[in-house]
Design an enzyme around this catalytic site. Structure first.
Site, PDB file in Angstrom:
ATOM      1  N   ASP A 105      -1.606   1.631  -3.682  1.00 49.53           N
ATOM      2  CA  ASP A 105      -2.288   0.496  -4.316  1.00 49.53           C
ATOM      3  C   ASP A 105      -3.700   0.843  -4.760  1.00 49.53           C
ATOM      4  OD1 ASP A 105      -3.264   0.584  -1.685  1.00 49.53           O
ATOM      5  OD2 ASP A 105      -3.623  -1.569  -1.618  1.00 49.53           O
ATOM      6  N   ASP A 157      -6.543   1.955  -3.451  1.00 48.20           N
ATOM      7  CA  ASP A 157      -7.833   1.725  -2.788  1.00 48.20           C
ATOM      8  C   ASP A 157      -8.277   2.919  -1.947  1.00 48.20           C
ATOM      9  OD1 ASP A 157      -6.067   1.401  -0.665  1.00 48.20           O
ATOM     10  OD2 ASP A 157      -6.491  -0.728  -0.363  1.00 48.20           O
ATOM     11  N   SER A 214       0.831  -1.199   0.000  1.00 46.77           N
ATOM     12  CA  SER A 214       0.000   0.000   0.000  1.00 46.77           C
ATOM     13  C   SER A 214       0.866   1.250   0.000  1.00 46.77           C
ATOM     14  CB  SER A 214      -0.964  -0.045   1.185  1.00 46.77           C
ATOM     15  OG  SER A 214      -1.874   1.018   1.134  1.00 46.77           O
ATOM     16  N   SER A 217      -8.875   7.489   6.817  1.00 50.78           N
ATOM     17  CA  SER A 217      -7.693   7.248   5.989  1.00 50.78           C
ATOM     18  C   SER A 217      -8.000   7.392   4.501  1.00 50.78           C
ATOM     19  CB  SER A 217      -7.147   5.842   6.251  1.00 50.78           C
ATOM     20  OG  SER A 217      -8.097   4.877   5.833  1.00 50.78           O
ATOM     21  N   HIS A 263     -10.195   5.115   2.935  1.00 55.55           N
ATOM     22  CA  HIS A 263     -10.875   3.888   2.484  1.00 55.55           C
ATOM     23  C   HIS A 263     -12.389   4.139   2.550  1.00 55.55           C
ATOM     24  CE1 HIS A 263      -7.535   0.961   2.345  1.00 55.55           C
ATOM     25  NE2 HIS A 263      -7.046   1.579   3.400  1.00 55.55           N
ATOM     26  N   GLU A 299     -13.891   5.846   6.045  1.00 55.34           N
ATOM     27  CA  GLU A 299     -12.785   5.794   6.994  1.00 55.34           C
ATOM     28  C   GLU A 299     -11.912   7.025   6.794  1.00 55.34           C
ATOM     29  OE1 GLU A 299      -9.441   2.552   8.521  1.00 55.34           O
ATOM     30  OE2 GLU A 299     -10.393   2.277   6.589  1.00 55.34           O
ATOM     31  N   ASP A 342      -3.504   6.497  -3.340  1.00 53.97           N
ATOM     32  CA  ASP A 342      -2.399   5.892  -2.600  1.00 53.97           C
ATOM     33  C   ASP A 342      -1.710   4.826  -3.433  1.00 53.97           C
ATOM     34  OD1 ASP A 342      -4.363   3.882  -2.414  1.00 53.97           O
ATOM     35  OD2 ASP A 342      -3.696   3.261  -0.424  1.00 53.97           O
TER      36      ASP A 342
END
Length: 499
Positions: A261, A263, A122, A346, A348, A344, A259
């Protein structure tokens, strides 16, 4: 018989090249992360594949699995070591090649395959590797599965069996991109900065955003696994500031940062101001609950209190539940509750039907943001942001704390604040109104200001977030209150960033 993995081996030796090394702390709460060649070697990755195959068999799931890898210099070799272990355990492996993580989740549905093992670290710094795994789409493993996987791998409790096979799916990204873009084009012409930090999303994000009708300004979309500018993490201010500069230079409507990866998605508005992901979630929740009556949302404990107090969400009948931080926890809770979406801090975001399939995909989030703007043709991103009540929020701040002790430190902090509440003591000059302890401790005082401390699930760090609906000064008061407790623990080191 495959040997039992060791926790450490000396590099450049016969044993390092021919025996498995797997450090136990790499098995996290909901995925796996190691420093490659310091905490795991290729034989260790092969052991991980054999263990994952054995676990899939134990779970009674059909032994077919999707795998892909992110763009790091060593990820492909790690994926092939993982594949060799999966095949030895009797799995049929569907390899989709270079991919963002949500492309692997999509492949589970598109290829009708129950399991996934995506090789990615990630947003972690170079040197890290990891695997995101699941055996029940759209969910990924939680603590129970990860604990059992750890037991199988470290005890070499493998069950080699015949039947393993391999299939490479050529040009699979085209299927993923077609799925994302088979929707009506935007009516509004949006100029969008697409920032990828030289990570994997750079191979796919610009063409997806162009295909839905955006004018794309690419920023650091060239693949470069050394990450020469900054780490591709839309929670880091360095990346957000680079997006800000590009938005202002090109007079863009919005900046979107992905980011490592793919997601997660970070957002910068048309004035160059970053909007933390939990506030973006409030904006999206307003937009979605205007379309869908009595909408249910799930948010993590790091997120703003506005999900409960926002008058528009209240008026539209939206209900929000707070839950544990972590993509697997949030994905599972959103799925269990049948929520319209989960958000979330972050970045997500988990969209259920009709917006998505329940897994986190930064490109689905980006499309949802653009469609929100499309439904408000007279409003800018800054207008939508300014329409929500003002709060002062910190970025996610992470002081170093070793994996071996971080949970014990977090538990001690929880007990500290529980004792304070029991004794009626004040925090930042006020009484404690509420404690949430589903994941570390979130302390809310009388004026609604709050602070969170929890253990990071995927790095040797703690996580600290603070917010106040009153003033920046009160936000800083809450930070001092939380940090002063952490400073009593010698195991807690320097922060990656501060307010």
């Amino acid at each position: 018989m495959f040997p039992k993995p060791k926790s450490a081996l000396v590099p450049n030796t016969h044993e390092f090249e021919s025996g498995p090394m797997v450090k136990a702390t790499g098995f996290r709460e909901y995925d796996a992360r190691w420093l490659f060649e310091k905490e795991i070697n290729l034989m260790g990755v092969q052991a991980l594949g054999m263990g994952l195959g054995a676990l899939i068999g134990e779970l009674g799931v059909k032994q077919e699995i999707v795998t892909g890898h992110d763009f790091r210099g060593y990820s492909a070799s790690i994926k092939y070591a993982l594949i060799s272990g999966l095949m030895a355990a009797g799995c049929k492996v569907h390899d989709i090649g270079l991919a963002v993580t949500p492309m692997a989740y999509f492949a589970q549905f598109d290829l009708d395959v129950p399991c996934v093992a995506m090789v990615t670290a990630s947003h972690n710094d170079n040197g890290w590797t990891g695997v995101k795994m699941g055996a029940n789409r759209p969910l990924t493993f939680g603590p129970d599965e990860m604990t059992r996987l750890k037991e199988i791998v470290l005890n070499a409790d493998f069950k080699n069996q015949a039947g393993g096979s391999y299939q490479f799916h050529e040009n699979f990204p085209a299927r993923y991109i077609a799925d994302l873009t088979s929707r009506p084009k935007l009516k509004r012409k949006l100029k969008v900065v697409v920032a990828c930090g030289n990570g994997t999303a750079g191979a796919f994000a610009p063409q997806v955003m162009e295909a839905i009708g955006c004018e794309v300004i690419p920023l650091d979309t060239e693949l470069d696994h050394t990450f020469p500018k900054y780490n591709p993490n839309p929670e880091d201010m360095e990346m957000l500031h680079a997006i800000r500069d590009a938005v202002l230079k090109h007079k863009a409507d919005v900046g979107l940062g992905f980011d490592g990866d793919g997601d997660r998605c970070g957002v910068v508005d048309n004035t160059g101001e970053e909007i933390f992901a939990d506030k973006v979630g409030v904006m999206l929740a307003r937009d979605m609950s205007a379309i869908h009556k009595d909408a249910q949302f799930v948010v993590d404990v790091k997120s703003t209190g506005l999900f409960v107090t926002d008058p528009v969400l209240q008026r539209q009948g939206a209900k929000t539940a707070y839950w544990k931080t972590g993509h697997s926890y949030m994905k599972r809770r959103t799925n269990e509750m049948g929520a319209l979406a989960g958000f979330e801090k972050s970045g997500h975001f988990f969209f259920n039907k009709p917006f998505g399939r329940g897994y986190d995909d930064g490109l689905v989030s980006a499309i949802a943001i653009c469609e929100m703007l499309d439904r408000a043709p007279d409003k800018s991103m800054a207008d939508l942001k300014d329409a929500i009540p003002k709060t002062w929020s910190s970025p996610t701040m992470s002081p170093h704390c070793a994996d071996e002790v971080k949970y014990a430190v977090a538990d001690a902090v929880v007990k500290h604040f529980e004792d304070k509440q029991k004794n009626g003591e004040r925090i930042a000059g006020q009484k404690i109104r509420d404690l949430v302890t589903v994941n570390g401790v979130r302390v809310t005082v009388e004026d609604g200001s709050w602070g969170l401390v929890r253990a990071s699930s995927n790095k040797p760090e703690l996580v600290v977030v603070v917010e106040s609906p009153v003033s920046e000064a009160r936000m800083r008061d809450m930070f001092e209150a939380m940090d002063s407790v952490l400073r009593t623990h010698s195991e807690v080191g320097e922060y990656n960033q501060k307010i």
